[in-house]
Write a protein that holds these residues in place. Sequence first.
Motif, PDB file in Angstrom:
ATOM      1  N   CYS A 140     -72.318   3.685  33.758  1.00 34.58           N
ATOM      2  CA  CYS A 140     -71.179   2.806  32.967  1.00 34.58           C
ATOM      3  C   CYS A 140     -69.420   3.663  32.423  1.00 34.58           C
ATOM      4  O   CYS A 140     -69.906   4.763  31.733  1.00 34.58           O
ATOM      5  N   ARG A 141     -68.814   3.422  33.540  1.00 36.88           N
ATOM      6  CA  ARG A 141     -67.613   3.782  32.870  1.00 36.88           C
ATOM      7  C   ARG A 141     -66.505   2.874  32.294  1.00 36.88           C
ATOM      8  O   ARG A 141     -65.838   3.125  32.095  1.00 36.88           O
ATOM      9  N   LYS A 142     -67.341   2.008  32.405  1.00 34.13           N
ATOM     10  CA  LYS A 142     -65.504   0.438  32.330  1.00 34.13           C
ATOM     11  C   LYS A 142     -67.065  -0.444  31.770  1.00 34.13           C
ATOM     12  O   LYS A 142     -68.469  -0.901  32.662  1.00 34.13           O
ATOM     13  N   PHE A 143     -67.418  -0.755  30.258  1.00 27.28           N
ATOM     14  CA  PHE A 143     -67.455  -2.277  29.714  1.00 27.28           C
ATOM     15  C   PHE A 143     -66.624  -3.042  29.191  1.00 27.28           C
ATOM     16  O   PHE A 143     -65.948  -3.184  29.075  1.00 27.28           O
ATOM     17  N   ILE A 144     -67.136  -4.561  30.375  1.00 27.02           N
ATOM     18  CA  ILE A 144     -66.400  -5.705  30.094  1.00 27.02           C
ATOM     19  C   ILE A 144     -67.523  -6.394  28.575  1.00 27.02           C
ATOM     20  O   ILE A 144     -68.697  -6.741  29.046  1.00 27.02           O
ATOM     21  N   PHE A 145     -66.975  -6.769  27.687  1.00 26.00           N
ATOM     22  CA  PHE A 145     -67.484  -7.673  27.094  1.00 26.00           C
ATOM     23  C   PHE A 145     -66.946  -8.851  26.869  1.00 26.00           C
ATOM     24  O   PHE A 145     -65.604  -9.221  26.540  1.00 26.00           O
ATOM     25  N   ASP A 146     -67.558  -9.898  27.041  1.00 25.47           N
ATOM     26  CA  ASP A 146     -67.115 -11.243  27.760  1.00 25.47           C
ATOM     27  C   ASP A 146     -66.984 -12.135  26.560  1.00 25.47           C
ATOM     28  O   ASP A 146     -68.872 -13.143  25.834  1.00 25.47           O
ATOM     29  N   LYS A 147     -66.637 -12.937  25.614  1.00 28.79           N
ATOM     30  CA  LYS A 147     -66.581 -13.058  23.849  1.00 28.79           C
ATOM     31  C   LYS A 147     -65.842 -14.780  24.048  1.00 28.79           C
ATOM     32  O   LYS A 147     -65.895 -15.476  23.056  1.00 28.79           O
ATOM     33  N   ARG A 148     -65.573 -15.095  24.877  1.00 27.53           N
ATOM     34  CA  ARG A 148     -65.042 -16.072  25.379  1.00 27.53           C
ATOM     35  C   ARG A 148     -65.321 -17.412  24.105  1.00 27.53           C
ATOM     36  O   ARG A 148     -64.972 -18.799  23.806  1.00 27.53           O
ATOM     37  N   GLU A 149     -66.820 -17.802  24.480  1.00 27.64           N
ATOM     38  CA  GLU A 149     -67.787 -19.140  23.808  1.00 27.64           C
ATOM     39  C   GLU A 149     -67.550 -18.797  21.664  1.00 27.64           C
ATOM     40  O   GLU A 149     -68.428 -19.593  21.729  1.00 27.64           O
ATOM     41  N   MET A 156     -60.213   5.361  22.048  1.00 27.78           N
ATOM     42  CA  MET A 156     -60.711   4.438  23.155  1.00 27.78           C
ATOM     43  C   MET A 156     -59.686   3.651  23.784  1.00 27.78           C
ATOM     44  O   MET A 156     -58.721   3.464  22.373  1.00 27.78           O
ATOM     45  N   ASP A 157     -59.856   3.644  25.412  1.00 32.70           N
ATOM     46  CA  ASP A 157     -59.006   2.853  25.861  1.00 32.70           C
ATOM     47  C   ASP A 157     -59.729   1.567  25.840  1.00 32.70           C
ATOM     48  O   ASP A 157     -60.920   1.341  26.539  1.00 32.70           O
ATOM     49  N   ILE A 158     -58.884   0.241  25.003  1.00 31.22           N
ATOM     50  CA  ILE A 158     -59.597  -0.899  24.690  1.00 31.22           C
ATOM     51  C   ILE A 158     -58.731  -1.505  25.193  1.00 31.22           C
ATOM     52  O   ILE A 158     -57.076  -2.028  24.511  1.00 31.22           O
ATOM     53  N   GLN A 159     -58.518  -2.917  25.727  1.00 34.72           N
ATOM     54  CA  GLN A 159     -57.789  -3.433  26.064  1.00 34.72           C
ATOM     55  C   GLN A 159     -58.498  -4.787  26.289  1.00 34.72           C
ATOM     56  O   GLN A 159     -59.382  -5.386  26.246  1.00 34.72           O
ATOM     57  N   VAL A 160     -57.401  -5.714  26.088  1.00 38.27           N
ATOM     58  CA  VAL A 160     -57.737  -7.666  26.000  1.00 38.27           C
ATOM     59  C   VAL A 160     -57.346  -7.932  27.414  1.00 38.27           C
ATOM     60  O   VAL A 160     -56.381  -7.330  27.823  1.00 38.27           O
ATOM     61  N   SER A 161     -59.119  -8.637  27.548  1.00 40.03           N
ATOM     62  CA  SER A 161     -57.833  -8.893  29.498  1.00 40.03           C
ATOM     63  C   SER A 161     -58.896 -10.695  29.453  1.00 40.03           C
ATOM     64  O   SER A 161     -58.685 -11.712  28.541  1.00 40.03           O
ATOM     65  N   GLU A 162     -58.212 -10.935  30.326  1.00 42.96           N
ATOM     66  CA  GLU A 162     -58.065 -13.017  30.401  1.00 42.96           C
ATOM     67  C   GLU A 162     -58.583 -13.640  31.242  1.00 42.96           C
ATOM     68  O   GLU A 162     -59.444 -14.505  31.037  1.00 42.96           O
ATOM     69  N   THR A 163     -59.141 -12.531  32.244  1.00 46.93           N
ATOM     70  CA  THR A 163     -60.305 -12.817  33.147  1.00 46.93           C
ATOM     71  C   THR A 163     -61.729 -11.556  34.110  1.00 46.93           C
ATOM     72  O   THR A 163     -60.242 -10.906  33.076  1.00 46.93           O
ATOM     73  N   ILE A 164     -62.661 -12.067  34.083  1.00 48.77           N
ATOM     74  CA  ILE A 164     -63.201 -11.080  34.351  1.00 48.77           C
ATOM     75  C   ILE A 164     -62.511 -10.152  35.630  1.00 48.77           C
ATOM     76  O   ILE A 164     -62.007  -9.325  35.771  1.00 48.77           O
ATOM     77  N   ARG A 165     -62.022 -10.603  36.682  1.00 48.26           N
ATOM     78  CA  ARG A 165     -60.964 -10.264  37.452  1.00 48.26           C
ATOM     79  C   ARG A 165     -59.899  -9.497  36.896  1.00 48.26           C
ATOM     80  O   ARG A 165     -60.194  -8.212  37.303  1.00 48.26           O
ATOM     81  N   GLU A 166     -59.297  -9.672  36.137  1.00 47.34           N
ATOM     82  CA  GLU A 166     -58.093  -8.880  35.500  1.00 47.34           C
ATOM     83  C   GLU A 166     -58.849  -7.017  34.772  1.00 47.34           C
ATOM     84  O   GLU A 166     -58.630  -6.175  34.856  1.00 47.34           O
ATOM     85  N   ALA A 167     -60.079  -7.901  33.809  1.00 48.12           N
ATOM     86  CA  ALA A 167     -60.807  -6.825  33.307  1.00 48.12           C
ATOM     87  C   ALA A 167     -61.558  -5.976  34.649  1.00 48.12           C
ATOM     88  O   ALA A 167     -61.668  -4.401  33.741  1.00 48.12           O
ATOM     89  N   ILE A 168     -61.841  -6.239  35.756  1.00 47.06           N
ATOM     90  CA  ILE A 168     -62.505  -5.383  36.193  1.00 47.06           C
ATOM     91  C   ILE A 168     -61.039  -4.810  36.981  1.00 47.06           C
ATOM     92  O   ILE A 168     -61.860  -3.200  37.305  1.00 47.06           O
ATOM     93  N   ASN A 169     -60.324  -5.191  37.353  1.00 48.28           N
ATOM     94  CA  ASN A 169     -58.831  -4.142  37.674  1.00 48.28           C
ATOM     95  C   ASN A 169     -58.379  -3.836  37.092  1.00 48.28           C
ATOM     96  O   ASN A 169     -57.497  -2.813  37.686  1.00 48.28           O
ATOM     97  N   ASN A 170     -58.364  -4.150  35.716  1.00 47.57           N
ATOM     98  CA  ASN A 170     -57.429  -3.136  34.966  1.00 47.57           C
ATOM     99  C   ASN A 170     -57.832  -2.103  33.867  1.00 47.57           C
ATOM    100  O   ASN A 170     -59.358  -2.102  33.393  1.00 47.57           O
TER     101      ASN A 170
END
Length: 150
Positions: free
Chosen positions: A65-74, A136-150
Amino acid sequence: MMTHDDLQALQEYGFQLKYEDSTGKIYVSSQKEMFICEIKEPYMPIEDFKNLLIQKGLLMKEYPCRKFIFDKREIRGFHQPSMEWYYSVWKPKMQEKFGLSVHRKLFTKEAWFRKSVEAGRAEIRKKYPDSPCHQMDIQVSETIREAINN
């Protein structure tokens, strides 16, 4: 809840569901070396939160795992002790054991929640000034696709 585009991105990038319980799901893409953790409930007790992230750590023994996307929108209930454990214990441990230092987060668009997260992170910076999580490289994304690509 994931959107149609989110689900399409999961399929395009080869994500597979590897863990699910009543509070969350963990998807893994071996091709992208990424994990997505989706929280399904508006409130998550700290023990459930810890359990979900511990499961993710166990999966990292099998899948890089080189990137972890945490979807906490709910999530609609901010809980500082959970965030503190996540930043002061879990993130440093995952960096030390697996080299994981790239994190993307998705939150509800509600301004009060995002302000709570900012205030919580500021409190953690004060309380744990030497924590490796601040580098760490921690950023907020708006969509899963954006999080994957940035």
